[in-house]
Design an enzyme around this catalytic site. Structure first.
Site, short mmCIF file in Angstrom:
data_model
loop_
_atom_site.label_atom_id
_atom_site.label_comp_id
_atom_site.label_asym_id
_atom_site.label_seq_id
_atom_site.Cartn_x
_atom_site.Cartn_y
_atom_site.Cartn_z
N ASN A 9 0.85 -1.19 0.00
CA ASN A 9 0.00 0.00 0.00
C ASN A 9 0.89 1.25 0.00
O ASN A 9 1.69 1.45 0.93
CB ASN A 9 -0.90 -0.03 1.24
CG ASN A 9 -1.84 1.16 1.29
OD1 ASN A 9 -1.42 2.28 1.09
ND2 ASN A 9 -3.10 0.92 1.58
N HIS A 12 0.93 6.25 1.75
CA HIS A 12 1.67 7.23 2.56
C HIS A 12 2.86 7.85 1.84
O HIS A 12 3.44 8.82 2.33
CB HIS A 12 2.03 6.63 3.91
CG HIS A 12 0.79 6.33 4.69
ND1 HIS A 12 -0.19 7.29 4.88
CD2 HIS A 12 0.32 5.20 5.26
CE1 HIS A 12 -1.19 6.76 5.55
NE2 HIS A 12 -0.92 5.49 5.78
N ARG A 20 3.47 18.91 0.95
CA ARG A 20 4.00 20.13 0.33
C ARG A 20 3.22 20.51 -0.93
O ARG A 20 3.51 21.53 -1.55
CB ARG A 20 5.47 19.93 -0.05
CG ARG A 20 6.42 19.97 1.13
CD ARG A 20 6.58 21.41 1.61
NE ARG A 20 7.29 21.47 2.86
CZ ARG A 20 8.61 21.71 2.97
NH1 ARG A 20 9.32 21.88 1.89
NH2 ARG A 20 9.17 21.76 4.14
N HIS A 45 -5.66 3.65 -1.87
CA HIS A 45 -6.99 4.01 -1.38
C HIS A 45 -7.31 5.40 -1.93
O HIS A 45 -6.67 6.38 -1.54
CB HIS A 45 -6.98 4.00 0.16
CG HIS A 45 -8.30 4.30 0.79
ND1 HIS A 45 -8.51 4.21 2.14
CD2 HIS A 45 -9.49 4.67 0.26
CE1 HIS A 45 -9.76 4.51 2.42
NE2 HIS A 45 -10.38 4.81 1.30
N ARG A 47 -9.43 8.13 -1.50
CA ARG A 47 -10.38 8.62 -0.50
C ARG A 47 -11.22 9.74 -1.09
O ARG A 47 -10.77 10.48 -1.98
CB ARG A 47 -9.64 9.13 0.73
CG ARG A 47 -8.92 8.03 1.50
CD ARG A 47 -8.38 8.57 2.82
NE ARG A 47 -9.46 8.83 3.75
CZ ARG A 47 -9.74 8.05 4.80
NH1 ARG A 47 -9.00 7.00 5.08
NH2 ARG A 47 -10.74 8.35 5.59
N ARG A 51 -7.02 12.89 0.33
CA ARG A 51 -5.95 13.39 1.21
C ARG A 51 -4.58 12.84 0.82
O ARG A 51 -3.57 13.40 1.18
CB ARG A 51 -6.26 13.08 2.67
CG ARG A 51 -6.17 11.63 3.03
CD ARG A 51 -6.30 11.43 4.52
NE ARG A 51 -7.64 11.68 5.01
CZ ARG A 51 -8.12 11.17 6.15
NH1 ARG A 51 -7.34 10.42 6.90
NH2 ARG A 51 -9.35 11.40 6.53
N HIS A 52 -4.54 11.70 0.13
CA HIS A 52 -3.22 11.22 -0.32
C HIS A 52 -3.24 10.86 -1.81
O HIS A 52 -2.73 11.61 -2.64
CB HIS A 52 -2.65 10.11 0.58
CG HIS A 52 -3.62 9.10 1.12
ND1 HIS A 52 -4.46 8.38 0.31
CD2 HIS A 52 -3.86 8.68 2.39
CE1 HIS A 52 -5.17 7.56 1.06
NE2 HIS A 52 -4.85 7.72 2.33
N GLU A 72 -8.67 0.49 -3.27
CA GLU A 72 -9.60 0.55 -2.14
C GLU A 72 -10.44 1.83 -2.28
O GLU A 72 -9.89 2.89 -2.61
CB GLU A 72 -8.84 0.66 -0.82
CG GLU A 72 -7.96 -0.50 -0.49
CD GLU A 72 -7.16 -0.21 0.78
OE1 GLU A 72 -7.31 0.87 1.39
OE2 GLU A 72 -6.38 -1.08 1.16
N THR A 103 -8.39 4.01 8.09
CA THR A 103 -9.61 3.20 8.09
C THR A 103 -9.75 2.53 9.46
O THR A 103 -8.90 1.74 9.85
CB THR A 103 -9.52 2.13 6.99
OG1 THR A 103 -9.02 2.75 5.81
CG2 THR A 103 -10.87 1.53 6.71
N GLU A 153 -11.23 -9.24 2.85
CA GLU A 153 -9.99 -8.86 3.54
C GLU A 153 -10.32 -8.68 5.02
O GLU A 153 -11.10 -7.79 5.39
CB GLU A 153 -9.41 -7.57 2.96
CG GLU A 153 -8.12 -7.15 3.69
CD GLU A 153 -7.40 -5.97 3.04
OE1 GLU A 153 -7.57 -5.74 1.82
OE2 GLU A 153 -6.65 -5.28 3.76
N HIS A 193 -3.98 -4.29 7.61
CA HIS A 193 -4.11 -3.14 8.51
C HIS A 193 -3.28 -3.34 9.78
O HIS A 193 -3.54 -4.26 10.54
CB HIS A 193 -5.55 -2.82 8.92
CG HIS A 193 -5.69 -1.38 9.34
ND1 HIS A 193 -6.07 -0.39 8.47
CD2 HIS A 193 -5.41 -0.78 10.50
CE1 HIS A 193 -6.05 0.77 9.09
NE2 HIS A 193 -5.66 0.57 10.32
N GLY A 194 -2.30 -2.48 9.95
CA GLY A 194 -1.47 -2.52 11.16
C GLY A 194 -0.43 -3.63 11.16
O GLY A 194 0.23 -3.85 12.17
N1 PXP Z 1 -5.99 -2.87 3.93
C1 PXP Z 1 -6.94 -1.91 3.96
C2 PXP Z 1 -8.31 -2.27 3.50
C3 PXP Z 1 -6.65 -0.60 4.40
O1 PXP Z 1 -7.61 0.34 4.40
C4 PXP Z 1 -5.33 -0.30 4.80
C5 PXP Z 1 -4.99 1.08 5.26
O2 PXP Z 1 -5.18 1.99 4.26
C6 PXP Z 1 -4.37 -1.33 4.73
C7 PXP Z 1 -4.73 -2.61 4.32
C8 PXP Z 1 -2.94 -1.08 5.08
O3 PXP Z 1 -2.83 -0.77 6.44
P1 PXP Z 1 -1.44 -0.29 7.02
O4 PXP Z 1 -1.09 0.99 6.35
O5 PXP Z 1 -1.71 -0.15 8.48
O6 PXP Z 1 -0.44 -1.37 6.70
#
Ligand code: PXP
Length: 245
Positions: A9, A12, A20, A45, A47, A51-52, A72, A103, A153, A193-194
């Site tokens: 992903n 970020h 900037r 993602h 959004r 935002r990104h 996403e 999320t 997921e 996620h995480g």
């Molecule tokens: N999967 C989904 C559906 C998400 O929304 C996100 C966060 O955008 C991730 C995976 C990745 O999560 P992380 O950035 O915490 O690894």
């Protein structure tokens, strides 16, 4: 024993660019490097508040990603229309609240059944593969299966946030049990996620795990070791965990 795909992903990388409002770092560079380092997919993602990731990123990634592009997005009809126009390899429907930092929970397929069903129908009718991002809950899995989606997921946030010990063990057991239910219902099993370099192993080794989507930990490490090295290290952790299963 199959090794899950690593979907990197890159949201970020775009977060840093947007800080900037300029042109760097470009998430397209990150996608190229992730693929060179062995990623089997790129996840973004789009959004509603942009935002990104921007619409331009989606267009360029559709042209340049050579593995799988996983988009996403929310169930908002306008964003669904953008996904249908862009034709990624997979869409993952996620909940979205404007005030959230990231999320926060899974999509409520039980409570928002009609709205989710409508979005899924439009996407499936357009020939797209659909995954639903849900909490590890048997009711949500049952509801997802009834919509005929390709994949689910499982949200690993509670597992990732739990204190090591009994609390984390309980969250892990929920992922294992729900993972088996996803596979038994005929859907592909994804998780994310995480996840980070320390907690990814057990999740990568869950029976039937087909795809992990990981962003924040890889982008964070890349600042210090470089993007390719960060992806390779995550890939290696997943491989070791799957091999020891
Ligand atoms: N999967 C989904 C559906 C998400 O929304 C996100 C966060 O955008 C991730 C995976 C990745 O999560 P992380 O950035 O915490 O690894």
């Amino acid at each position: 024993m199959t090794l899950p795909r690593l979907g990197v992903n890159i949201d970020h990388v775009a977060t840093l660019r947007q800080a900037r409002g300029g042109r760097e770092p470009d998430p397209i560079w990150a996608a190229v490097l992730a693929e060179l380092a062995g990623a089997e997919g790129i996840t973004i993602h789009l959004r509603e508040d942009r935002r990104h990731i921007q619409d331009r990123d989606l267009t360029l990634l559709k042209e340049t990603v050579t593995t799988r592009l996983n988009l996403e997005h929310s169930i908002d009809p306008a964003i669904v229309a953008i996904a249908i126009g862009a034709r990624p390899d997979q869409v993952t429907l996620v909940p979205e609240r404007r005030a959230e930092l990231t999320t926060e929970g899974g999509l409520d397929v039980v409570g928002q059944g009609d709205r989710v069903a409508e979005a899924v129908k439009r996407l499936v009718d357009a020939g797209l593969e659909v995954s639903l991002f849900i909490d590890p809950s048997p009711r949500q899995i049952e509801a997802a299966a009834s919509l005929g989606v390709t994949a689910v997921e499982l949200h690993t946030g509670r597992y990732a946030d739990a204190e090591p010990g009994p609390a984390r063990k309980a969250e892990f057991e929920a992922l294992v049990t729900c993972g088996a239910a996803v596979v038994a219902a005929g859907m592909a099993l994804h998780a994310g996620h995480g996840l980070n370099y320390i907690n990814v192993g057990p999740v990568a080794a869950i029976a039937g795990m087909a795809e992990l989507n990981i962003g924040h930990s890889i982008v964070s490490r890349s600042i210090f070791v470089g993007f390719e090295a960060a992806v390779r290290e995550m890939r290696a952790k997943m491989e070791r965990a799957s091999a020891s299963r």
